[in-house]
Every structure is written in structure tokens, then in C-alpha cells.
Design an enzyme around this catalytic site. Structure first.
Site, PDB file in Angstrom:
ATOM      1  N   ALA A  66       0.875  -1.170   0.000  1.00 36.00           N
ATOM      2  CA  ALA A  66       0.000   0.000   0.000  1.00 36.00           C
ATOM      3  C   ALA A  66       0.916   1.225   0.000  1.00 36.00           C
ATOM      4  CB  ALA A  66      -0.869  -0.010   1.244  1.00 36.00           C
ATOM      5  N   GLY A 112       0.416  -4.900   0.964  1.00 36.92           N
ATOM      6  CA  GLY A 112      -0.796  -4.938   0.145  1.00 36.92           C
ATOM      7  C   GLY A 112      -0.569  -5.625  -1.196  1.00 36.92           C
ATOM      8  N   GLU A 115      -0.849  -9.195  -0.436  1.00 33.67           N
ATOM      9  CA  GLU A 115      -2.265  -9.436  -0.129  1.00 33.67           C
ATOM     10  C   GLU A 115      -3.111  -9.484  -1.402  1.00 33.67           C
ATOM     11  OE1 GLU A 115      -2.101  -6.232   2.836  1.00 33.67           O
ATOM     12  OE2 GLU A 115      -3.143  -7.594   4.194  1.00 33.67           O
ATOM     13  N   GLU A 135       4.466  -5.223   7.372  1.00 33.26           N
ATOM     14  CA  GLU A 135       3.719  -4.186   8.103  1.00 33.26           C
ATOM     15  C   GLU A 135       4.197  -3.944   9.527  1.00 33.26           C
ATOM     16  OE1 GLU A 135       2.380  -6.345   6.035  1.00 33.26           O
ATOM     17  OE2 GLU A 135       0.885  -5.343   4.775  1.00 33.26           O
TER      18      GLU A 135
END
Ligand code: COA
Length: 260
Positions: A66, A112, A115, A135
Site C-alpha cells: 500500500a 498490500g 495481499e 507491516e
């Protein structure tokens, strides 16, 4: 809608969606997530899209996570909203997408990015790929489904280790973990994935839609996957694809599925 952060290329019903922010290692900012949502929505209703390949642009990254610059000053409420919205419009949407989605992991798939690859129905990687959920090194946890999908795929202990160490694994370790199904050279990744997508596209996509629903039912709380399987199995008997598939077999010819 004109896309600025992704590229779309449909060849014979195989739609390749390329996340295209190479200068930021294809990090998922808000606009990119929205565009991916739109591209998937378009693909869902487009009868000329049979299978989707998700990949990243450039030689270095699938998606490096992200976009950290967008959420570094968020409050707890904003953080919660970011995860909830992202899961709804992209990650859960891809996971439950009624057409096959393959991630072609061509480099870093972090946070992300991993993911997103986990939300795809399965993954192929190039030798240079590196995967991880970093993260906790930023003081946060995976928020786009990583704490749920990674243990489902690699097992709890390995997922815990990857999440706690915030480290990266390479393509051969990812293969050993069953995180990716195949590893290719960097040059061959897209062609290999395309060939696999073409093979899938020759089957009944109506039946595949039912199969996706039945397999995913195994991971839904309060849902009996065996019952969903029975329901979807029965539904197939009412389809033109089933009539064509069984007739073709009995007549010793190749099926040409009408897709209904
Ligand atoms: N969010 C925002 N920007 C990112 C990013 C992310 N997740 N990942 C990479 N970028 C940007 C960098 O800031 C840099 O931008 P700049 O050139 O404007 O400074 C550019 O992409 C290139 O990255 P860089 O770090 O210079 O490349 P590198 O080869 O030295 O390192 C990584 C590659 C993947 C190891 C490193 O970029 C990284 O650790 N990224 C963050 C991974 C992460 O924690 N993701 C989880 C987010 S929740």
C-alpha cells in the site's frame, strides 16, 4: 473510465491488468485501488473477458505494498476505514470474482501487494520475486486480508513467522510454501501464465464460476462448503455448457462451450 495507474490488454479473452506505477514500485495508492476495482467491474460484465492475469509493470516489482505516503498520518478510525474499504472494493472482490484471476508475481510483492496476490485464485512467480508482509516493521499489521489468507495458504506457523519477522521470502521458498504454484524465469512469466490462462479459458467458465464459489465456501464462517458444492453441482446440470460438455464427450469431439 480512462485509467492512469493501470494498463489493460485483452488477448483472445485473456485480460492482463498491469499495475503501472513503476517509479513507486507499483505501490497501491487510493486511485490505483479504485481503478483496479473499476477494471474488475468492467471485466465482470464483459463477455469477451474469460480469465484475468494481474501483474506489475517494470522488472522490479509486482506491487511493493500500500502507498505508505498516503496513510502515515491517519487516525485509528481512518485506518479502519482504509482497510474496510480496500477489502470490500478490491481484495474480497478479487477473491470472490466469478472469473479466474491469476497473479503473475514479477518482483517484489510486499504488504498490500502480497495481499493482492493472495486474493487472486492462484499465483505464478518469476525467479526474482520476493514476497513478504513487512507491516509490523512500520508499526501496523496487514489490513487487506493478509492475516487471514496467508495462514490459509501457507499454514499458521509459516504465516506467523512471515508476519512477525516482516521478512521476505524468495520465489523458491514461496514455491516450497505453496504460496506460488509455479516459478519461471522473468522472461517467461507472462507467456507461461498466458498459456495456463488459455487452457482454463477452454473449459466451461460457467462451471468454473460455480467451482470458485464452492471452493471459497470452505473459508467462510458459518457456511457449509459441502452444501454449497451440492447446490452448485446441481446448478451445472441446468446449463448449456453442461449439455455441450457431456454431448461433446459422448460424441468424441472437443467441447465448444456456449458460456451459459
Ligand atoms: N509506498 C510508497 N512508496 C513506495 C512504496 C510503498 N509501499 N514502496 C516503494 N515506494 C517508492 C519509494 O519511496 C521510492 O520512491 P522515491 O523514488 O520517490 O523515493 C520508489 O518507490 C523506489 O523505491 P526504493 O525504496 O528506492 O527501492 P529499493 O530498491 O531501494 O527498495 C523495497 C525496494 C521494496 C525494499 C522498498 O521500496 C520498500 O521497502 N518498500 C516498502 C515496502 C513495504 O513496507 N510495504 C508495505 C506497506 S504497508
Amino acid at each position: 473510465m480512462k485509467f492512469e495507474n493501470i494498463l489493460n490488454d485483452n488477448q483472445d479473452g485473456i485480460l492482463t491488468i498491469t499495475i503501472n506505477r513503476p517509479s513507486k514500485l507499483n505501490a497501491l495508492n487510493r486511485d490505483t485501488i479504485q481503478e483496479l476495482h473499476q477494471a474488475f467491474q468492467d471485466a465482470e460484465s464483459d463477455e469477451y473477458v474469460k480469465v484475468i492475469i494481474l501483474t506489475g509493470s517494470g522488472e522490479k516489482a509486482f506491487v511493493a505494498g500500500a502507498d505508505i505516503s498516503e496513510f502515515s498520518d491517519f487516525s485509528p478510525e481512518e485506518g479502519k476505514e482504509l482497510a474496510a474499504k480496500g477489502q470490500e472494493i478490491l481484495f474480497d472482490y478479487v477473491d470472490n470474482f466469478p472469473k479466474p484471476v491469476i497473479a503473475a508475481v514479477n518482483g517484489f510483492a510486499l504488504g498490500g501487494g502480497l495481499e493482492l496476490a493472495l486474493a487472486a485464485h492462484f499465483r505464478v512467480a518469476s525467479e526474482n520475486a520476493k514476497m513478504g508482509l513487512p507491516e509490523v516493521s512500520l508499526g501496523v499489521i496487514p489490513g487487506y486480508g493478509g492475516t487471514q489468507r496467508l495462514p490459509q495458504i501457507v499454514g499458521k506457523g509459516r504465516a506467523m513467522e512471515m508476519i512477525m519477522t516482516a521478512g521476505m521470502i524468495d520465489a523458491s521458498q514461496a514455491l516450497q510454501y505453496n504460496l506460488v504454484n509455479h516459478v519461471t524465469t522473468q522472461d517467461e512469466l507472462l507467456e507461461f501464465t498466458h498459456q495456463m490462462a488459455s487452457k482454463i479459458a477452454g473449459n466451461s467458465l460457467v462451471a468454473i464460476k460455480s467451482a470458485i464459489k464452492a471452493v471459497n465456501a470452505n473459508y467462510e464462517d458459518g457456511v457449509n462448503g459441502f452444501e454449497i458444492e451440492i447446490e452448485e453441482f446441481g446448478r451445472c446440470f441446468g446449463t448449456a455448457d453442461f449439455r455441450e460438455g457431456t454431448t461433446a464427450f459422448l460424441n468424441k469431439r472437443k467441447a465448444d462451450f456456449p458460456g451459459e
